[in-house]
Design a protein around this motif. Structure first.
Motif, PDB file in Angstrom:
ATOM      1  N   ALA A 124       0.828  -1.206   0.000  1.00 28.08           N
ATOM      2  CA  ALA A 124       0.000   0.000   0.000  1.00 28.08           C
ATOM      3  C   ALA A 124       0.862   1.256   0.000  1.00 28.08           C
ATOM      4  CB  ALA A 124      -0.937  -0.012   1.208  1.00 28.08           C
ATOM      5  N   LYS A 125       1.915   1.249   0.793  1.00 26.93           N
ATOM      6  CA  LYS A 125       2.807   2.408   0.832  1.00 26.93           C
ATOM      7  C   LYS A 125       3.494   2.616  -0.524  1.00 26.93           C
ATOM      8  CE  LYS A 125       4.078   2.740   5.750  1.00 26.93           C
ATOM      9  NZ  LYS A 125       3.169   1.819   6.409  1.00 26.93           N
ATOM     10  N   ALA A 126       3.946   1.510  -1.140  1.00 24.62           N
ATOM     11  CA  ALA A 126       4.598   1.619  -2.442  1.00 24.62           C
ATOM     12  C   ALA A 126       3.630   2.157  -3.492  1.00 24.62           C
ATOM     13  CB  ALA A 126       5.147   0.264  -2.866  1.00 24.62           C
ATOM     14  N   LYS A 139      12.417   7.332 -10.674  1.00 28.86           N
ATOM     15  CA  LYS A 139      13.880   7.258 -10.629  1.00 28.86           C
ATOM     16  C   LYS A 139      14.400   6.244  -9.610  1.00 28.86           C
ATOM     17  CE  LYS A 139      14.517  11.274  -7.541  1.00 28.86           C
ATOM     18  NZ  LYS A 139      15.080  12.642  -7.467  1.00 28.86           N
ATOM     19  N   SER A 140      13.507   5.684  -8.790  1.00 32.73           N
ATOM     20  CA  SER A 140      13.914   4.698  -7.781  1.00 32.73           C
ATOM     21  C   SER A 140      13.979   3.305  -8.402  1.00 32.73           C
ATOM     22  CB  SER A 140      12.937   4.677  -6.604  1.00 32.73           C
ATOM     23  OG  SER A 140      12.932   5.905  -5.920  1.00 32.73           O
ATOM     24  N   ARG A 141      15.121   2.644  -8.260  1.00 34.54           N
ATOM     25  CA  ARG A 141      15.211   1.239  -8.670  1.00 34.54           C
ATOM     26  C   ARG A 141      14.500   0.359  -7.659  1.00 34.54           C
ATOM     27  NH1 ARG A 141      14.360  -3.045  -9.236  1.00 34.54           N
ATOM     28  NH2 ARG A 141      15.584  -4.798 -10.054  1.00 34.54           N
ATOM     29  N   TYR A 142      14.601   0.732  -6.376  1.00 36.84           N
ATOM     30  CA  TYR A 142      13.966  -0.055  -5.319  1.00 36.84           C
ATOM     31  C   TYR A 142      13.068   0.842  -4.469  1.00 36.84           C
ATOM     32  CZ  TYR A 142      17.263  -3.739  -6.513  1.00 36.84           C
ATOM     33  OH  TYR A 142      17.968  -4.705  -7.190  1.00 36.84           O
ATOM     34  N   VAL A 143      11.839   0.407  -4.293  1.00 34.82           N
ATOM     35  CA  VAL A 143      10.910   1.002  -3.320  1.00 34.82           C
ATOM     36  C   VAL A 143      10.545  -0.159  -2.411  1.00 34.82           C
ATOM     37  CG1 VAL A 143       8.732   2.214  -2.974  1.00 34.82           C
ATOM     38  CG2 VAL A 143      10.115   2.671  -5.016  1.00 34.82           C
TER      39      VAL A 143
END
Length: 497
Positions: A124-126, A139-143
């Motif tokens: 949910a946060k992602a 731009k984030s590779r990892y969330v």
């Protein structure tokens, strides 16, 4: 001398402890991390601050050059989200586990996959980040989890813990987490590490440059840990059916294993299959805000816990006429309502901060009772042992309030605030091959306990519990109606069209 290192990344601090191979704590260190509350329901922190606190804590705990750390393992708060490049660069503040901004997103996920997903949880946060911070998402590779990022910073390897993905990402056994592959056109799965390691599995060794900075050997193994409360469950030795682990801290987490749990009970989380032990389900319940309620009263009054404890002890056992609903950050179990609100009944001008503190002690303990009853019911097994740990155990009035509310003897380790560290150390020892298995490590490194018994006559508290349940039901609708009115008022105030 060979030793193992346990790490516990909590909400407001990072703690480490060194244990010898007999389970004795040789050294301990703790460093604080500041939380930020930018608006209602939002809680944030700095990922870099957590890592700096981790390094300082490890250096302090490992200052004895006669000790050789063979392995370490990290327990951390679950669903504490970081947005990072592949090289670990952070693009936004950490969204803390207790943050409830993603209520709408949790509802969307449930409607799409047909399974519950809490606004506290990572999916949910992602999804919220993808919808409200698109430039950061792109731009984030990892969330992903703070734990994943910390393990990357330690080893250079991006991996997730099976404990976390099982309990917070709807992962079941060998079924892929690609259940989240497409939520309204957003592919959450692509932002998570591809590799999943079980608790006790080796991730790798410390990066040489970091090992040199920490004065540790570059051969030091980093072993996969998991959720901090689950590390406490391991440290408490509660990995067999019939034992129940309660972690009292900023929040309260209740965990119990089961061979044949009830399925489909939405008042609890899970059951989760094999997050820690082979062949065992884990049933989870808890309170989002418990110790944080006591902290809140300290903050409002400008008094310390010690001062308020002294003042409460001068009151009658239950004198306050103050009834509190402790859901200051929503309710997890049994009502599963992220938008639940707190309330205080019976206030008079003669009431002091001590009366409020006493009311909060009872409210949080009774809330724990509600959660524990649901967890025990879901395990479908008789619980014979309840073990409690966490920093909240150091508050004697709070611990006694829980024993009274439960009307059950509680076993307490001699160093309750370190039990999660001991659990992480057990995992590190098992992963390094010091012991043949995790159960073997638990048996060999077991803590010492004493027992806190309930008061002989707590009938008044039981009657208060019944009134408290009615109070929650009666105020739930009022709280939601008030929120709708205030949201409308704020819209009218700021709408310039």
């Amino acid at each position: 001398m060979k030793a193992v290192l346990g790490v516990d990344i909590g909400s407001a601090s990072v703690r480490t402890a060194v244990y010898d191979l007999n389970g004795n704590c040789i050294s301990y260190s703790s460093h604080p991390v500041e939380l930020c509350y930018p608006k209602s329901g939002y809680v944030e922190a700095s990922a870099e601050a957590y890592f700096e606190a981790l390094k300082r804590s490890i250096k302090d705990a490992c200052s004895n050059r006669n000790i050789r750390i063979v392995a370490l393992s990290v327990g951390a708060t679950a669903s504490t989200l970081v947005c990072s490049s592949e090289q670990g660069e952070i693009f936004a503040p950490v969204i803390m586990w207790m943050d409830n901004r993603a209520v709408r997103e949790s509802e969307i996920i449930r409607s799409r996959i047909g399974e519950f997903s809490s606004p506290e949880w990572l999916p949910a946060k992602a999804l919220w980040v993808s919808r409200n911070m698109k430039s950061v998402w792109d731009k984030s590779r990892y969330v992903t989890e703070l734990l994943d990022w910390i393990n990357y910073k330690l080893t250079g390897e991006w991996v997730s813990s099976r404990c976390n993905v099982t309990c917070k990402r709807n992962y079941l056994c060998e079924r892929s987490t690609r259940v989240f592959a497409d939520i309204d056109g957003v592919n959450l799965f692509t932002k998570w590490p591809d590799k999943i390691c079980s608790v006790g599995e080796q991730i790798g060794t410390l990066l040489p440059i970091l090992a040199a900075e920490l004065n540790l050997s570059a051969t030091t193994l980093v072993v996969q840990g998991g959720i901090d409360a689950y590390m406490a469950m391991i440290g408490n030795g509660c990995i067999e059916e019939g034992t129940l682990s309660v972690t009292l801290g900023t929040s309260t987490v209740i965990l119990a294993t089961s061979k044949n749990p009830s399925l489909g009970d939405e008042s609890i989380w899970g059951p989760f299959f094999e997050p820690v032990s082979t062949g065992r389900w884990v049933v989870e319940g808890g309170q989002v805000s418990s110790g944080s309620v006591l902290n809140w009263i300290c903050s409002l009054s400008g008094k310390s816990h010690g001062q308020l404890i002294d003042e409460v002890e001068r009151l009658e056992p239950i004198e306050e006429d103050v009834l509190m609903i402790e859901n200051l950050q929503g309710n997890r179990t049994p009502y599963r309502n992220a938008e639940a609100k707190g309330a205080i009944f019976g206030l008079r001008l003669y009431h002091t901060a001590a009366h409020l503190y006493q009311g909060a002690l009872h409210a949080t303990a009774l809330g724990a009772r509600e959660a524990i009853e649901k967890v025990i019911e879901a395990t479908k097994a008789e619980v014979k042992v309840i073990r409690a740990s966490g920093g909240g155990i150091l508050n004697p009035l709070w611990l006694q309030a829980h024993a009274d509310a439960l009307n059950f003897a509680i076993e307490v380790p001699e160093e309750p605030e370190k039990i999660g560290l001991l659990g992480a150390a057990m995992v590190a020892a098992a992963g390094a091959g010091v012991f043949s298995s995790l159960p073997d490590a638990v048996r060999n490194l077991e803590a010492s306990y004493h027992v806190v018994y309930p008061a002989r006559n707590n009938s008044v508290l039981r009657r208060i519990h019944k009134i408290r349940e009615k109070a929650y039901r009666s105020t739930e609708g009022i709280s939601m109606e008030l929120e709708r009115v205030m949201r409308g008022a704020n819209y009218e105030r700021f709408n310039c069209s």
